[in-house]
Scaffold this active site. Structure first.
Site, PDB file in Angstrom:
ATOM      1  N   HIS A  57       1.408   4.739   6.754  1.00 17.16           N
ATOM      2  CA  HIS A  57       2.796   4.665   5.897  1.00 17.16           C
ATOM      3  C   HIS A  57       3.613   6.530   5.784  1.00 17.16           C
ATOM      4  CE1 HIS A  57       0.111   2.429   2.460  1.00 17.16           C
ATOM      5  NE2 HIS A  57       1.267   2.320   2.222  1.00 17.16           N
ATOM      6  N   ASP A  60       0.154   8.767   4.851  1.00 19.43           N
ATOM      7  CA  ASP A  60      -0.487   8.670   5.063  1.00 19.43           C
ATOM      8  C   ASP A  60      -0.978   9.656   6.508  1.00 19.43           C
ATOM      9  OD1 ASP A  60      -1.633   6.895   3.525  1.00 19.43           O
ATOM     10  OD2 ASP A  60      -1.062   4.682   4.814  1.00 19.43           O
ATOM     11  N   MET A  91       1.867  -0.959  13.226  1.00 17.17           N
ATOM     12  CA  MET A  91       2.314  -1.215  12.185  1.00 17.17           C
ATOM     13  C   MET A  91       2.961   0.597  11.479  1.00 17.17           C
ATOM     14  SD  MET A  91       2.251  -1.803   8.165  1.00 17.17           S
ATOM     15  CE  MET A  91       1.291  -2.803   7.179  1.00 17.17           C
ATOM     16  N   GLU A 184       6.446  -7.919   2.422  1.00 13.73           N
ATOM     17  CA  GLU A 184       5.358  -7.520   2.216  1.00 13.73           C
ATOM     18  C   GLU A 184       4.822  -7.934   0.042  1.00 13.73           C
ATOM     19  OE1 GLU A 184       2.175  -5.156   2.731  1.00 13.73           O
ATOM     20  OE2 GLU A 184       0.970  -5.824   0.469  1.00 13.73           O
ATOM     21  N   LYS A 186       3.819  -8.772  -3.390  1.00 12.05           N
ATOM     22  CA  LYS A 186       2.365  -8.892  -4.828  1.00 12.05           C
ATOM     23  C   LYS A 186       3.443  -9.506  -6.452  1.00 12.05           C
ATOM     24  CE  LYS A 186      -0.785  -5.412  -5.695  1.00 12.05           C
ATOM     25  NZ  LYS A 186      -1.256  -4.617  -5.627  1.00 12.05           N
ATOM     26  N   GLU A 220      -0.142 -11.375   1.768  1.00 12.17           N
ATOM     27  CA  GLU A 220      -1.038 -10.920   1.498  1.00 12.17           C
ATOM     28  C   GLU A 220      -2.468 -11.779   0.809  1.00 12.17           C
ATOM     29  OE1 GLU A 220      -2.387  -6.249   0.735  1.00 12.17           O
ATOM     30  OE2 GLU A 220      -3.629  -7.085  -1.183  1.00 12.17           O
ATOM     31  N   HIS A 223      -2.411 -10.529  -2.532  1.00 11.63           N
ATOM     32  CA  HIS A 223      -1.886 -10.807  -3.708  1.00 11.63           C
ATOM     33  C   HIS A 223      -1.420 -12.336  -4.063  1.00 11.63           C
ATOM     34  CE1 HIS A 223      -0.245  -6.588  -1.507  1.00 11.63           C
ATOM     35  NE2 HIS A 223      -1.505  -6.960  -2.737  1.00 11.63           N
ATOM     36  N   ASP A 248      -1.452  -9.456   6.306  1.00 11.08           N
ATOM     37  CA  ASP A 248      -2.724  -8.541   5.338  1.00 11.08           C
ATOM     38  C   ASP A 248      -4.249  -9.521   4.712  1.00 11.08           C
ATOM     39  OD1 ASP A 248      -0.881  -6.589   5.715  1.00 11.08           O
ATOM     40  OD2 ASP A 248      -1.289  -5.791   3.567  1.00 11.08           O
ATOM     41  N   ASP A 258      -6.025  -5.787  -8.709  1.00  7.06           N
ATOM     42  CA  ASP A 258      -6.385  -5.903  -7.654  1.00  7.06           C
ATOM     43  C   ASP A 258      -7.793  -5.354  -7.412  1.00  7.06           C
ATOM     44  OD1 ASP A 258      -4.673  -5.615  -5.026  1.00  7.06           O
ATOM     45  OD2 ASP A 258      -3.737  -3.526  -5.563  1.00  7.06           O
ATOM     46  N   ASP A 260      -8.563  -5.862  -3.590  1.00  5.49           N
ATOM     47  CA  ASP A 260      -8.702  -5.890  -1.327  1.00  5.49           C
ATOM     48  C   ASP A 260     -10.245  -5.548  -1.121  1.00  5.49           C
ATOM     49  OD1 ASP A 260      -6.502  -5.339  -1.951  1.00  5.49           O
ATOM     50  OD2 ASP A 260      -6.111  -3.531  -2.751  1.00  5.49           O
ATOM     51  N   ASP A 290      -5.964  -5.151   5.495  1.00  2.00           N
ATOM     52  CA  ASP A 290      -5.237  -4.594   3.681  1.00  2.00           C
ATOM     53  C   ASP A 290      -6.827  -3.773   2.769  1.00  2.00           C
ATOM     54  OD1 ASP A 290      -4.533  -2.721   2.450  1.00  2.00           O
ATOM     55  OD2 ASP A 290      -2.373  -4.005   2.308  1.00  2.00           O
TER      56      ASP A 290
HETATM   57  C1  GLT Z   1      -0.672  -0.718  -0.931  1.00  2.00           C
HETATM   58  C2  GLT Z   1      -0.898  -2.110  -0.875  1.00  2.00           C
HETATM   59  C3  GLT Z   1      -1.237  -3.166   0.095  1.00  2.00           C
HETATM   60  C4  GLT Z   1       0.322  -2.424   0.815  1.00  2.00           C
HETATM   61  C5  GLT Z   1       0.256  -1.445   1.360  1.00  2.00           C
HETATM   62  C6  GLT Z   1       1.265  -0.964   2.459  1.00  2.00           C
HETATM   63  S1  GLT Z   1      -0.012   0.214   0.813  1.00  2.00           S
HETATM   64  O1  GLT Z   1      -2.348  -0.375  -1.108  1.00  2.00           O
HETATM   65  O2  GLT Z   1      -1.923  -2.533  -1.836  1.00  2.00           O
HETATM   66  O3  GLT Z   1      -1.324  -4.544  -0.001  1.00  2.00           O
HETATM   67  O4  GLT Z   1       0.389  -3.639   2.101  1.00  2.00           O
HETATM   68  O5  GLT Z   1       2.399  -1.209   1.755  1.00  2.00           O
HETATM   69 MN    MN Z   2      -1.341  -5.126   1.809  1.00  2.00          MN
HETATM   70 MN    MN Z   3      -3.034  -4.917  -2.067  1.00  2.00          MN
END
Ligand code: GLT
Ligand code: MN
Ligand code: MN
Length: 389
Positions: A57, A60, A91, A184, A186, A220, A223, A248, A258, A260, A290
């Site tokens: 980002h 970042d 990316m 993306e 969510k 993702e 998500h 992702d 969430d 990850d 991700d």
């Molecule tokens: C954040 C989010 C991710 C996205 C990122 C991109 S930022 O960590 O939870 O799923 O992919 O903006």
């Molecule tokens: Mn993501």
């Molecule tokens: Mn995520």
């Protein structure tokens, strides 16, 4: 003996600066790992080994209030670390969610000035990404939603979002960045309801855009799982539409907030079907992890986390090959896929004649229902292959 699960840059595995650089902070607790500057994160990825590239980002890389001199220094250090570790930038994306200015959304904010600022910030971030050779530009609408539907007109919000994408696609064309955009989805973040909660929602939005050809999706795992959905099906639909521009990879238990998690660590069977799909469909894009390490991880364990993501992917890729070559699977697949050329020819294309033939046909429902479908055997054999039996 060479490690057959050792990744190489050809595998196109990437990590965001925010993934391996994650400090372990969560809504209830302070960081458990020291923050690393971008160049240090790239060095960490170099130590991981076999990684293709890194994603970021805008913030970042450059703090939101960095001075010009500071920005120049950070960029120079980052460029050096990329070179030193032979990593590419794959990316780029915009942080349109952390700053309180975006508390009501960015492109969908009720405040025209916030919407304008979001466009400006994204144009600048696109420039930054292009400077480092990013090919894909991701849009994750982290705050594009509402905590209460009293706040915004949801139809108007969609219009605002579409306008922003149209503007930014045109900007990319105008500046010759050559980006492909990946949206993306969510379902919620963290409490608000997002306007485009699933990959399917974005696939429906894309054909309504002015530059639809430039825009695809970035699904993702976590998500779609948060929404209780089958991720592989969402990805398959994106592939079918020619819209899988980025992915992702991570993991997420169903019905949880969430997470990850490390790729494949929560639902290895689902991860297997996903890798099988990506490999068999010859997906050419980046495979971005991700995810972030457990809160307990230190630097060494964060490195293990990153290696684990890639290793699991490659192990599943090998299993997918074994699955396809397995004689039992092959014979079961033959048995369940009952080809019928004449039948298919009838339904392949509408004609009055075909319709009449179909209408006149007599189907033996009992016989159809009696044909064996040994899916238990098929699934158990799949499990045995997965478990290395
Ligand atoms: C954040 C989010 C991710 C996205 C990122 C991109 S930022 O960590 O939870 O799923 O992919 O903006
Ligand atoms: Mn993501
Ligand atoms: Mn995520």
């Amino acid at each position: 003996m060479p490690d057959r699960y050792a990744p190489t840059p050809k595998d196109k595995f990437t990590f965001g600066l925010w993934t391996v650089g994650n400090t372990g902070r969560d809504p209830f607790g302070e960081p458990t790992r020291p923050p690393l500057v971008p160049a240090e994160i790239v060095d960490l990825l170099g130590e991981v080994g076999g990684v293709h590239g890194v994603n970021f980002h805008d913030n970042d890389l450059l703090p939101i209030d960095a001075s010009e001199a500071e920005a120049a220094r950070i960029k120079a250090d980052f460029a050096k670390s990329l070179k030193r570790n032979k990593l590419k930038v794959a990316m780029a994306t915009t942080n349109l969610f952390s700053d309180p200015a975006f508390r009501d959304g960015a492109f969908t904010s009720n405040d025209a000035e916030v919407r304008a600022y979001a466009l400006q910030k994204t144009m600048r971030a696109m420039e930054l990404g292009a400077e480092f050779g990013a090919q894909i530009y991701v849009f994750w609408g982290g705050r594009e939603g509402a905590e209460t539907d009293a706040a915004k007109d949801p139809i108007e919000a969609t219009v605002r979002f579409r306008n922003a994408l149209d503007f930014l696609c045109a900007y990319s064309i105008d500046r010759g960045f050559g980006y492909k955009f990946a949206l993306e989805a969510k379902p919620n973040e963290p409490r608000a309801h997002m306007y485009f909660p699933t990959t399917g929602h974005y696939l429906a939005l894309i054909p309504t855009l002015k530059h639809a050809d430039l825009v695809g999706v970035n699904p993702e795992v976590a998500h779609e799982h948060m929404a209780g959905l089958n991720f592989t099906h969402a990805v398959a639909q994106a592939i079918g539409a020619g819209k899988l521009f980025h992915i992702d990879l991570n993991d997420q238990e169903f019905g949880r907030y969430d997470q990850d998690l490390r790729f494949g660590s929560a639902n290895p069977k689902a991860a297997f079907f996903l890798v099988k799909l990506l490999e068999e469909s010859k997906y050419q894009g980046f495979r971005h992890f991700d995810a972030h390490a457990y809160r307990t991880a230190d630097r060494a364990d964060s490195i293990e986390f990153a290696r684990g993501c890639m290793r699991t992917y490659l192990m599943l890729k090998e299993r997918a090959r074994q699955w396809a070559d397995d004689p039992i699977i092959k014979s079961l697949l033959k048995q369940i896929n009952r080809a019928g050329k004449d039948m298919d020819a009838l339904s392949a294309k509408y004609s009055r004649g075909h319709a009449e033939t179909l209408l006149a046909m007599r189907f033996d429902r009992a016989a159809l229902a009696a044909r064996p479908l040994p899916y238990e055997r098929l699934d158990q054999r799949t499990m045995e292959i997965l478990m290395g039996v």
